[in-house]
Design a protein around this motif. Structure first.
Motif, PDB file in Angstrom:
ATOM      1  N   VAL A 178       1.924   5.225 -10.355  1.00 48.18           N
ATOM      2  CA  VAL A 178       0.839   4.532  -9.609  1.00 48.18           C
ATOM      3  C   VAL A 178      -0.713   5.427  -9.678  1.00 48.18           C
ATOM      4  CG1 VAL A 178      -0.089   3.687  -7.541  1.00 48.18           C
ATOM      5  CG2 VAL A 178       2.162   3.278  -7.950  1.00 48.18           C
ATOM      6  N   SER A 201      -4.143   4.175 -11.367  1.00 46.08           N
ATOM      7  CA  SER A 201      -5.326   4.197 -10.714  1.00 46.08           C
ATOM      8  C   SER A 201      -6.471   5.202 -11.171  1.00 46.08           C
ATOM      9  CB  SER A 201      -5.105   4.243  -9.047  1.00 46.08           C
ATOM     10  OG  SER A 201      -4.011   3.507  -8.866  1.00 46.08           O
ATOM     11  N   ASP A 217      -8.236   4.313 -13.998  1.00 47.15           N
ATOM     12  CA  ASP A 217      -9.264   3.369 -13.800  1.00 47.15           C
ATOM     13  C   ASP A 217     -10.603   4.041 -13.192  1.00 47.15           C
ATOM     14  OD1 ASP A 217      -7.589   1.435 -14.600  1.00 47.15           O
ATOM     15  OD2 ASP A 217      -7.273   0.753 -12.861  1.00 47.15           O
ATOM     16  N   GLY A 230     -11.840  -1.090  -5.012  1.00 51.34           N
ATOM     17  CA  GLY A 230     -10.836  -0.967  -5.494  1.00 51.34           C
ATOM     18  C   GLY A 230      -9.680  -0.230  -4.725  1.00 51.34           C
ATOM     19  N   ASN A 268      -8.252  -2.897  -2.306  1.00 47.02           N
ATOM     20  CA  ASN A 268      -7.540  -3.928  -3.075  1.00 47.02           C
ATOM     21  C   ASN A 268      -6.176  -3.312  -3.432  1.00 47.02           C
ATOM     22  OD1 ASN A 268      -9.622  -5.486  -2.542  1.00 47.02           O
ATOM     23  ND2 ASN A 268     -10.295  -5.342  -4.709  1.00 47.02           N
ATOM     24  N   THR A 269      -6.004  -1.959  -3.833  1.00 47.32           N
ATOM     25  CA  THR A 269      -4.817  -1.417  -4.266  1.00 47.32           C
ATOM     26  C   THR A 269      -3.986  -1.333  -2.912  1.00 47.32           C
ATOM     27  OG1 THR A 269      -5.839   0.091  -5.851  1.00 47.32           O
ATOM     28  CG2 THR A 269      -3.799   0.785  -5.199  1.00 47.32           C
ATOM     29  N   TYR A 270      -4.282  -1.013  -1.805  1.00 51.46           N
ATOM     30  CA  TYR A 270      -3.384  -0.839  -0.716  1.00 51.46           C
ATOM     31  C   TYR A 270      -3.159  -2.219  -0.200  1.00 51.46           C
ATOM     32  CZ  TYR A 270      -4.069   4.237  -0.134  1.00 51.46           C
ATOM     33  OH  TYR A 270      -4.128   5.570  -0.045  1.00 51.46           O
ATOM     34  N   ARG A 318      -2.732  -4.879  -2.111  1.00 44.64           N
ATOM     35  CA  ARG A 318      -1.335  -5.369  -3.078  1.00 44.64           C
ATOM     36  C   ARG A 318      -0.409  -4.632  -3.070  1.00 44.64           C
ATOM     37  NH1 ARG A 318      -5.611  -5.417  -7.300  1.00 44.64           N
ATOM     38  NH2 ARG A 318      -4.758  -3.353  -7.722  1.00 44.64           N
ATOM     39  N   SER A 319      -0.382  -3.232  -2.846  1.00 40.45           N
ATOM     40  CA  SER A 319       0.753  -2.426  -2.756  1.00 40.45           C
ATOM     41  C   SER A 319       0.738  -1.651  -1.599  1.00 40.45           C
ATOM     42  CB  SER A 319       0.866  -1.616  -4.088  1.00 40.45           C
ATOM     43  OG  SER A 319       0.681  -2.296  -5.202  1.00 40.45           O
TER      44      SER A 319
END
Lengths: 216, 216
Positions: free
Chosen positions: B70, B74, B77, B98, B101-103, B105-106
């Motif tokens: 992961v 990230s 990016d 970002g 959104n990452t947290y 989604r996952s």
């Protein structure tokens, strides 16, 4: 036998629960994890570990009760702050300094909260929400209502302000393992603590943008 | 047998490591703790649990390797963002969106990082610092240097900005147990995620004070 330092709670020292709390807090303050055994607590306090089971049921029970004691005191201070006859900005400033100072003085509090949550026990999580989050969110609602009412604050969601401010205050303590990488030091000093309070105050009140008319 | 959803990494699905990663991520995404057993991962992936030990040594090893995967994505990016020909403000805005959104989604990523740290294993903490904190702090240094150099940002300590911004972004996910109390909901919705991104952007760029000349 080493005894936990008294922190101004002389009356409570006389009973066994208070002695066990102090011994546990002292042990947790000395190490960087929440790994502490019943026998270590017994040894440090000079009390029998059977007494811990009698009072708290288990080590988990003792840790949760310690957290409750810390919460009661901090939340009483917070309620008193909200009731003071000062501006909402002043209240938020004092509150931010208070969170950072509490975590600086007692980093084990943060670790203990994390432990209760990561453990995944629903009852512990709910307890933490009840003793910390409910009084906190009540305070944020009152401070935001005052500040927005006065025209000092722009409209804000108290719940979102709570997450962002508390997160900004605590991450430096929670993520202590990263200090060598971020700030080039292995431990937070009193000077860095003060700088960090100022950093968060500047961020929360003014953001990162350069301002033509500085009013910091 | 249920299989982990592919998330655009078709090539990797063909090898067993990728299948194990996907199965673990899917299991972790479905629950609110990091409690997942080797046999559950074996069952979900359709692969033998001996294979997990062969590739990763243990469940801990698998979780750490998942976190590394992961982090690699990230952080690649983030490095690309830093290299873009846009303003520092734009970079910081995209970065904040970002992280949230990452947290969103996952959410297991956040729990997994917490778990690695609370476990208290020095090697795991150092690994987390190496794979997440080092690239992050490098990005903050570059963005702050650009923004301050341009006169867009006031002088800022990149390390302190890192803690305060990441803390503000992640606490709402970490402290998910408190959502009913703070926001009156049991789970973050897409709408609240968007509102929270806007809240953090407003806070980081402008702070809480009402402004006579709104430029949000």
């Amino acid at each position: 036998m080493a005894r936990a330092k008294s922190s101004g709670n002389g009356g409570e020292r006389r009973d066994s629960r208070g002695i066990l709390f102090d011994a546990t807090a002292a042990l947790l303050s000395e190490r960087s994890t929440i790994e502490v055994s019943l026998s270590e607590i017994a040894q440090r306090s000079g009390l029998n570990s059977a007494l811990i089971k009698y009072y708290f049921g288990s080590k988990e029970g003792l840790l949760l009760a310690l957290l409750e004691r810390v919460a009661e005191r901090s939340m009483a201070d917070l309620a008193a702050l909200v009731g003071m006859d000062i501006s909402a900005e002043q209240k938020l400033r004092i509150h931010i300094g208070g969170i950072i100072n509490t975590y600086y003085r007692s980093p084990y509090v943060n670790r203990l909260i994390n432990y209760m949550i990561v453990q995944g026990d629903k009852a512990s999580s709910e307890k933490v929400a009840k003793i910390f989050v409910e009084p906190m969110i009540a305070a944020y609602r009152a401070i935001v209502a005052q500040g927005v009412g006065d025209g000092a604050f722009r409209p804000l969601d108290p719940g979102m302000l709570y997450y962002s401010v508390v997160g900004a205050c605590e991450h430096i303590f929670y993520a202590g393992y990263s200090l060598p990488t971020t700030l080039g030091m292995t431990e937070l000093t009193e000077q860095v603590r003060q700088q960090y309070v100022q950093h968060v105050l500047d961020l929360v009140f003014h953001g990162v943008l350069a301002r033509p008319t500085a009013t910091a």
